[in-house]
Design a protein around this motif. Structure first.
Motif, PDB file in Angstrom:
ATOM      1  N   MET A   1      83.964 -57.279   5.485  1.00  0.00           N
ATOM      2  CA  MET A   1      83.424 -58.400   4.725  1.00  0.00           C
ATOM      3  C   MET A   1      82.444 -57.961   3.633  1.00  0.00           C
ATOM      4  N   ALA A   2      82.184 -56.672   3.504  1.00  0.00           N
ATOM      5  CA  ALA A   2      81.229 -56.178   2.508  1.00  0.00           C
ATOM      6  C   ALA A   2      81.511 -56.687   1.091  1.00  0.00           C
ATOM      7  N   PRO A   3      82.762 -56.739   0.648  1.00  0.00           N
ATOM      8  CA  PRO A   3      83.018 -57.238  -0.712  1.00  0.00           C
ATOM      9  C   PRO A   3      82.514 -58.667  -0.955  1.00  0.00           C
ATOM     10  N   THR A   4      82.368 -59.458   0.107  1.00  0.00           N
ATOM     11  CA  THR A   4      81.873 -60.828  -0.068  1.00  0.00           C
ATOM     12  C   THR A   4      80.411 -60.838  -0.506  1.00  0.00           C
ATOM     13  N   ARG A   5      79.736 -59.694  -0.422  1.00  0.00           N
ATOM     14  CA  ARG A   5      78.324 -59.589  -0.805  1.00  0.00           C
ATOM     15  C   ARG A   5      78.136 -58.909  -2.161  1.00  0.00           C
ATOM     16  N   TRP A   6      79.189 -58.369  -2.720  1.00  0.00           N
ATOM     17  CA  TRP A   6      79.079 -57.683  -4.002  1.00  0.00           C
ATOM     18  C   TRP A   6      78.794 -58.717  -5.088  1.00  0.00           C
ATOM     19  N   PRO A   7      77.810 -58.455  -5.933  1.00  0.00           N
ATOM     20  CA  PRO A   7      77.390 -59.451  -6.936  1.00  0.00           C
ATOM     21  C   PRO A   7      78.506 -60.028  -7.796  1.00  0.00           C
ATOM     22  N   LEU A   8      79.464 -59.217  -8.199  1.00  0.00           N
ATOM     23  CA  LEU A   8      80.532 -59.738  -9.054  1.00  0.00           C
ATOM     24  C   LEU A   8      81.551 -60.575  -8.287  1.00  0.00           C
ATOM     25  N   LEU A   9      81.731 -60.290  -7.007  1.00  0.00           N
ATOM     26  CA  LEU A   9      82.731 -60.994  -6.210  1.00  0.00           C
ATOM     27  C   LEU A   9      82.162 -62.140  -5.372  1.00  0.00           C
ATOM     28  N   LYS A  10      80.875 -62.095  -5.103  1.00  0.00           N
ATOM     29  CA  LYS A  10      80.263 -63.098  -4.231  1.00  0.00           C
ATOM     30  C   LYS A  10      80.539 -64.538  -4.688  1.00  0.00           C
ATOM     31  N   PRO A  11      80.375 -64.867  -5.978  1.00  0.00           N
ATOM     32  CA  PRO A  11      80.668 -66.249  -6.409  1.00  0.00           C
ATOM     33  C   PRO A  11      82.126 -66.642  -6.180  1.00  0.00           C
ATOM     34  N   LEU A  12      83.036 -65.702  -6.354  1.00  0.00           N
ATOM     35  CA  LEU A  12      84.458 -65.989  -6.130  1.00  0.00           C
ATOM     36  C   LEU A  12      84.714 -66.286  -4.652  1.00  0.00           C
ATOM     37  N   PHE A  13      84.190 -65.438  -3.763  1.00  0.00           N
ATOM     38  CA  PHE A  13      84.387 -65.664  -2.328  1.00  0.00           C
ATOM     39  C   PHE A  13      83.741 -66.978  -1.881  1.00  0.00           C
ATOM     40  N   ASN A  14      82.573 -67.285  -2.415  1.00  0.00           N
ATOM     41  CA  ASN A  14      81.914 -68.550  -2.063  1.00  0.00           C
ATOM     42  C   ASN A  14      82.749 -69.742  -2.513  1.00  0.00           C
ATOM     43  N   ALA A  15      83.318 -69.663  -3.704  1.00  0.00           N
ATOM     44  CA  ALA A  15      84.153 -70.761  -4.215  1.00  0.00           C
ATOM     45  C   ALA A  15      85.426 -70.900  -3.383  1.00  0.00           C
ATOM     46  N   LEU A  16      86.064 -69.781  -3.059  1.00  0.00           N
ATOM     47  CA  LEU A  16      87.283 -69.821  -2.252  1.00  0.00           C
ATOM     48  C   LEU A  16      86.993 -70.371  -0.860  1.00  0.00           C
ATOM     49  N   TYR A  17      85.867 -69.961  -0.269  1.00  0.00           N
ATOM     50  CA  TYR A  17      85.525 -70.476   1.056  1.00  0.00           C
ATOM     51  C   TYR A  17      85.267 -71.984   1.005  1.00  0.00           C
ATOM     52  N   SER A  18      84.609 -72.436  -0.048  1.00  0.00           N
ATOM     53  CA  SER A  18      84.320 -73.870  -0.193  1.00  0.00           C
ATOM     54  C   SER A  18      85.624 -74.679  -0.192  1.00  0.00           C
ATOM     55  N   ILE A  19      86.622 -74.186  -0.907  1.00  0.00           N
ATOM     56  CA  ILE A  19      87.929 -74.852  -0.938  1.00  0.00           C
ATOM     57  C   ILE A  19      88.567 -74.807   0.450  1.00  0.00           C
ATOM     58  N   PHE A  20      88.508 -73.640   1.085  1.00  0.00           N
ATOM     59  CA  PHE A  20      89.073 -73.500   2.424  1.00  0.00           C
ATOM     60  C   PHE A  20      88.388 -74.453   3.404  1.00  0.00           C
ATOM     61  N   ALA A  21      87.057 -74.492   3.388  1.00  0.00           N
ATOM     62  CA  ALA A  21      86.301 -75.319   4.344  1.00  0.00           C
ATOM     63  C   ALA A  21      86.697 -76.786   4.231  1.00  0.00           C
ATOM     64  N   ARG A  22      86.876 -77.253   3.010  1.00  0.00           N
ATOM     65  CA  ARG A  22      87.261 -78.653   2.808  1.00  0.00           C
ATOM     66  C   ARG A  22      88.672 -78.949   3.303  1.00  0.00           C
ATOM     67  N   ASN A  23      89.507 -77.923   3.359  1.00  0.00           N
ATOM     68  CA  ASN A  23      90.927 -78.134   3.665  1.00  0.00           C
ATOM     69  C   ASN A  23      91.391 -77.455   4.947  1.00  0.00           C
ATOM     70  N   ARG A  24      90.470 -76.910   5.743  1.00  0.00           N
ATOM     71  CA  ARG A  24      90.859 -76.108   6.901  1.00  0.00           C
ATOM     72  C   ARG A  24      91.636 -76.907   7.947  1.00  0.00           C
ATOM     73  N   LEU A  25      91.300 -78.158   8.139  1.00  0.00           N
ATOM     74  CA  LEU A  25      92.020 -78.935   9.147  1.00  0.00           C
ATOM     75  C   LEU A  25      93.448 -79.222   8.701  1.00  0.00           C
ATOM     76  N   SER A  26      93.635 -79.511   7.429  1.00  0.00           N
ATOM     77  CA  SER A  26      94.988 -79.714   6.904  1.00  0.00           C
ATOM     78  C   SER A  26      95.784 -78.421   6.982  1.00  0.00           C
ATOM     79  N   LEU A  27      95.160 -77.313   6.617  1.00  0.00           N
ATOM     80  CA  LEU A  27      95.828 -76.013   6.716  1.00  0.00           C
ATOM     81  C   LEU A  27      96.159 -75.690   8.162  1.00  0.00           C
TER      82      LEU A  27
END
Length: 135
Positions: free
Chosen positions: A93-119
């Protein structure tokens, strides 16, 4: 199942035990938890009280949370890093903390969290047929 908050752990993962995706992830983390540094708490257990952590059940359902042994509550992608680190796999999970990638992972997780039950319903129709999927 033992209530994980009764056993000292470096980190306790709060999870939705009715979510098929969450169930699979927790099963895998339990398997990797050889040193028992990671605890698990199903937020849907009758004896779990979200208010102890200053949260409501709905807030905990909206995105993943966890708590360190010192009482620090965290949420979102940082929880995955803490859980994986507790089982010796923080490097995954280290890449999720890298400054350039952190915003991307946070955005992707936000989408996943909203849709996890449907998925979860799509990925695990058998579980949903038994009534384990809810919104």
């Amino acid at each position: 199942m033992t209530n994980s908050t009764d056993i000292p752990h470096e980190f306790v993962l709060f999870y939705d035990g009715q979510c098929p995706i969450c169930q699979k992830e927790v099963a895998w983390l339990r398997w990797k938890n050889n040193q028992h540094k990671l605890g698990f708490q199903d937020i849907n257990q009758a004896d779990f009280d979200a208010s102890v952590y200053g949260k409501t059940h709905d807030e905990l359902m909206a995105e993943i949370h966890g708590v360190y042994a010192d009482g620090r509550l965290i949420k979102g992608v940082e929880v995955f890093y803490a859980a994986y680190a507790a089982v010796g796999l923080g490097w995954i999970m280290a890449p999720t903390r890298w400054p350039l990638l952190k915003p991307l992972f946070n955005a992707l997780y936000s989408i996943f969290a909203r849709n996890r039950l449907s998925l979860g319903r799509l990925l695990s129709k058998k579980s949903c047929e038994k009534g384990n999927c809810r919104i």
